[in-house]
Design a protein around this motif. Sequence first.
Motif, PDB file in Angstrom:
ATOM      1  N   TRP A 231      16.491  31.053  27.763  1.00  0.00           N
ATOM      2  CA  TRP A 231      15.627  32.097  26.032  1.00  0.00           C
ATOM      3  C   TRP A 231      14.861  30.440  25.822  1.00  0.00           C
ATOM      4  N   ILE A 232      15.044  29.607  24.816  1.00  0.00           N
ATOM      5  CA  ILE A 232      14.144  28.735  24.850  1.00  0.00           C
ATOM      6  C   ILE A 232      14.255  27.216  25.910  1.00  0.00           C
ATOM      7  N   SER A 233      12.970  26.831  25.567  1.00  0.00           N
ATOM      8  CA  SER A 233      12.269  26.846  27.008  1.00  0.00           C
ATOM      9  C   SER A 233      13.016  24.816  26.020  1.00  0.00           C
ATOM     10  N   ARG A 234      12.631  23.812  27.601  1.00  0.00           N
ATOM     11  CA  ARG A 234      13.392  22.484  27.302  1.00  0.00           C
ATOM     12  C   ARG A 234      12.336  21.937  26.229  1.00  0.00           C
ATOM     13  N   SER A 235      10.656  22.424  25.972  1.00  0.00           N
ATOM     14  CA  SER A 235      10.493  21.870  24.939  1.00  0.00           C
ATOM     15  C   SER A 235       9.479  23.499  24.429  1.00  0.00           C
ATOM     16  N   HIS A 236      10.239  23.352  22.776  1.00  0.00           N
ATOM     17  CA  HIS A 236       9.764  24.157  23.077  1.00  0.00           C
ATOM     18  C   HIS A 236       8.830  24.773  21.556  1.00  0.00           C
ATOM     19  N   LEU A 237       8.840  24.217  20.489  1.00  0.00           N
ATOM     20  CA  LEU A 237       8.456  24.037  19.598  1.00  0.00           C
ATOM     21  C   LEU A 237       7.767  22.369  19.547  1.00  0.00           C
ATOM     22  N   ARG A 238       5.996  21.853  18.913  1.00  0.00           N
ATOM     23  CA  ARG A 238       5.752  20.922  18.294  1.00  0.00           C
ATOM     24  C   ARG A 238       6.114  20.640  17.075  1.00  0.00           C
ATOM     25  N   PHE A 239       5.859  20.350  16.170  1.00  0.00           N
ATOM     26  CA  PHE A 239       5.584  20.151  14.368  1.00  0.00           C
ATOM     27  C   PHE A 239       4.677  19.137  14.018  1.00  0.00           C
ATOM     28  N   GLU A 240       3.908  19.201  13.511  1.00  0.00           N
ATOM     29  CA  GLU A 240       2.880  17.989  13.815  1.00  0.00           C
ATOM     30  C   GLU A 240       2.549  17.717  12.172  1.00  0.00           C
ATOM     31  N   LEU A 241       2.540  16.528  11.286  1.00  0.00           N
ATOM     32  CA  LEU A 241       1.952  17.117   9.783  1.00  0.00           C
ATOM     33  C   LEU A 241       0.419  16.496   9.371  1.00  0.00           C
ATOM     34  N   ARG A 242       0.004  17.909   9.141  1.00  0.00           N
ATOM     35  CA  ARG A 242      -2.166  17.527   9.042  1.00  0.00           C
ATOM     36  C   ARG A 242      -1.797  17.205   7.415  1.00  0.00           C
ATOM     37  N   GLY A 243      -1.804  16.857   7.527  1.00  0.00           N
ATOM     38  CA  GLY A 243      -2.719  16.102   5.453  1.00  0.00           C
ATOM     39  C   GLY A 243      -0.958  16.896   5.228  1.00  0.00           C
ATOM     40  N   ALA A 244      -1.003  17.810   4.205  1.00  0.00           N
ATOM     41  CA  ALA A 244      -0.573  18.119   2.887  1.00  0.00           C
ATOM     42  C   ALA A 244       0.325  19.509   4.141  1.00  0.00           C
ATOM     43  N   ASP A 245       0.093  20.152   5.429  1.00  0.00           N
ATOM     44  CA  ASP A 245       0.009  21.130   5.914  1.00  0.00           C
ATOM     45  C   ASP A 245       1.329  20.366   6.690  1.00  0.00           C
TER      46      ASP A 245
ATOM     47  N   GLY B 103       0.670  -1.221   0.304  1.00  0.00           N
ATOM     48  CA  GLY B 103      -0.164   0.100  -0.188  1.00  0.00           C
ATOM     49  C   GLY B 103       1.057   1.379   0.367  1.00  0.00           C
ATOM     50  N   SER B 104      -0.073   2.806  -0.089  1.00  0.00           N
ATOM     51  CA  SER B 104       0.619   3.513   0.154  1.00  0.00           C
ATOM     52  C   SER B 104       1.919   4.264   1.418  1.00  0.00           C
ATOM     53  N   ARG B 105       3.142   4.401   0.784  1.00  0.00           N
ATOM     54  CA  ARG B 105       4.006   4.588   1.963  1.00  0.00           C
ATOM     55  C   ARG B 105       3.145   6.221   2.945  1.00  0.00           C
ATOM     56  N   PRO B 106       3.273   6.810   4.148  1.00  0.00           N
ATOM     57  CA  PRO B 106       2.556   6.912   5.250  1.00  0.00           C
ATOM     58  C   PRO B 106       3.176   8.887   4.354  1.00  0.00           C
ATOM     59  N   ARG B 107       2.767   9.801   4.624  1.00  0.00           N
ATOM     60  CA  ARG B 107       3.101  10.821   3.962  1.00  0.00           C
ATOM     61  C   ARG B 107       4.695  11.231   5.165  1.00  0.00           C
ATOM     62  N   SER B 108       5.833  11.878   4.722  1.00  0.00           N
ATOM     63  CA  SER B 108       6.005  12.869   5.786  1.00  0.00           C
ATOM     64  C   SER B 108       7.086  13.727   4.688  1.00  0.00           C
ATOM     65  N   GLU B 109       7.378  14.379   5.577  1.00  0.00           N
ATOM     66  CA  GLU B 109       8.320  15.395   5.235  1.00  0.00           C
ATOM     67  C   GLU B 109       9.326  16.166   6.155  1.00  0.00           C
ATOM     68  N   VAL B 110      11.254  15.798   5.332  1.00  0.00           N
ATOM     69  CA  VAL B 110      12.022  15.985   6.311  1.00  0.00           C
ATOM     70  C   VAL B 110      11.786  17.609   6.720  1.00  0.00           C
ATOM     71  N   LEU B 111      12.168  18.109   7.835  1.00  0.00           N
ATOM     72  CA  LEU B 111      13.217  19.371   8.758  1.00  0.00           C
ATOM     73  C   LEU B 111      14.124  19.201   8.542  1.00  0.00           C
ATOM     74  N   ALA B 112      14.382  20.370   9.116  1.00  0.00           N
ATOM     75  CA  ALA B 112      15.901  20.544   9.454  1.00  0.00           C
ATOM     76  C   ALA B 112      16.364  21.657  10.213  1.00  0.00           C
ATOM     77  N   VAL B 113      17.315  21.836  11.144  1.00  0.00           N
ATOM     78  CA  VAL B 113      17.327  22.953  12.182  1.00  0.00           C
ATOM     79  C   VAL B 113      19.045  23.431  11.513  1.00  0.00           C
ATOM     80  N   ARG B 114      19.084  24.502  12.230  1.00  0.00           N
ATOM     81  CA  ARG B 114      19.944  25.595  11.946  1.00  0.00           C
ATOM     82  C   ARG B 114      20.405  26.499  13.042  1.00  0.00           C
ATOM     83  N   VAL B 115      21.431  26.225  13.230  1.00  0.00           N
ATOM     84  CA  VAL B 115      22.211  27.432  14.370  1.00  0.00           C
ATOM     85  C   VAL B 115      23.169  27.569  14.048  1.00  0.00           C
ATOM     86  N   GLY B 116      23.229  29.167  14.512  1.00  0.00           N
ATOM     87  CA  GLY B 116      24.481  29.675  14.132  1.00  0.00           C
ATOM     88  C   GLY B 116      24.898  29.944  12.929  1.00  0.00           C
ATOM     89  N   GLY B 117      24.638  29.879  11.668  1.00  0.00           N
ATOM     90  CA  GLY B 117      23.969  29.489   9.999  1.00  0.00           C
ATOM     91  C   GLY B 117      25.126  28.712   9.924  1.00  0.00           C
TER      92      GLY B 117
END
Length: 382
Positions: free
Chosen positions: A289-303, A236-250
């Motif tokens: 400034w940055i919290s222990r848990s600061h941002l949550r990323f979710e994949l909702r459909g294509a967003d 069957g179809s592979r579940p949708r996924s996205e790749v994100l990257a972390v950039r710190v100090g350039g």
Amino acid sequence: MRFEISKVLDAIEGRVCTDPQLVRAVIDLAEIIRYQDLDGGRPASTLRLGMVIDALARSLEEDTVPVYAVVHRGVLSDADLTSNERMVVRRWADDGLVEVLDNPGDRMLEVADLLGLPVLSRVRFDGLRGRFPWLVEQPGRVLAPVPGAGGPVFIAHVGGGHTPVSGPPSPAAAKLLAREWRCPESGCNLFGGSGGGGAFADLARVDRAPTGQPPPSLRGGVPTCPRHGTRLRDAGSRPRSEVLAVRVGGLTRRRFVLTAEQPVTVGRAPEGSNGIVLGQWLNDEARRWISRSHLRFELRGADIVATDVSTNGSGIRPAGSMTEADRIPLPPQQSRVLGAGDMVELYPGVQIGRPDDLPAGAPYNPDSVMSEAPTMAMRLPR
């Protein structure tokens, strides 16, 4: 002091995987471990894999660079390796982090062709140019690791170029990677149940949960398990996924995979195995400034939806704009869909977005992957 090989290999383990979304180059491990001129040491040493990964990180100007390793079956019983090294390679094979084959050279080129990845090898592929025309048509796709003043460097081997270059994937890759595949052989760790990981796999780990399936081998146009040689079943179809990257100090520090089933939390030191820890790259002010848990990323459909779960808030930089006037505040407990080119800024100089949307990094010399092992003093064999 003695070099604690087992702990170093546990750290290197975080840089090997078969996830097509994360890997940056393809290697034949049996070839790499015999590059005796890299360190003047034993005839065979798995530590040379760490040296080549370090060179790849320097060339790509990016931390935490994973490689796709194919391994000749003979390595599992190679008497030139220590018993502990052989045990670690077997574990990688059992966990589906590497492919163990009788003819790894052909598979290495097939994976590179399907995924558009560079090959790190000193082998000459003159007789295969008809099957793999990119060997000569795309500069930088085949590079040889050789000794350099500060460690291994890459030289032009086929096609010219000195920096590993990714090219366009094979037209067949999109169709193959859009489906889930199952091997009829029980216990297949490539196209069956996923493996686990070493005791120290959390060190410099590359997110492998869920581990992306490798591309099937194509034999006569039929998707086939490269390990067992059996025809794969379309699951069957592979579940949708996205790749994100972390950039710190350039600099791009790491990449991670986001799926609908598994949101990812990013912060200074988030709890849970799926959290992305930034603390090691932050200065004192950013840590405050940055919290222990600061941002949550979710994949909702294509967003891709970013939700601020911190106490100080974040910001959205549309289409990579770095001007303060264009920055859109993302207050605590608020969410926003990331548009094309958008990146989230936790603190000045700390951004997360799609890899191609992040500004290019600057030349630097990253710490060795082997320095991340849980031991205080290490030295390479001479």
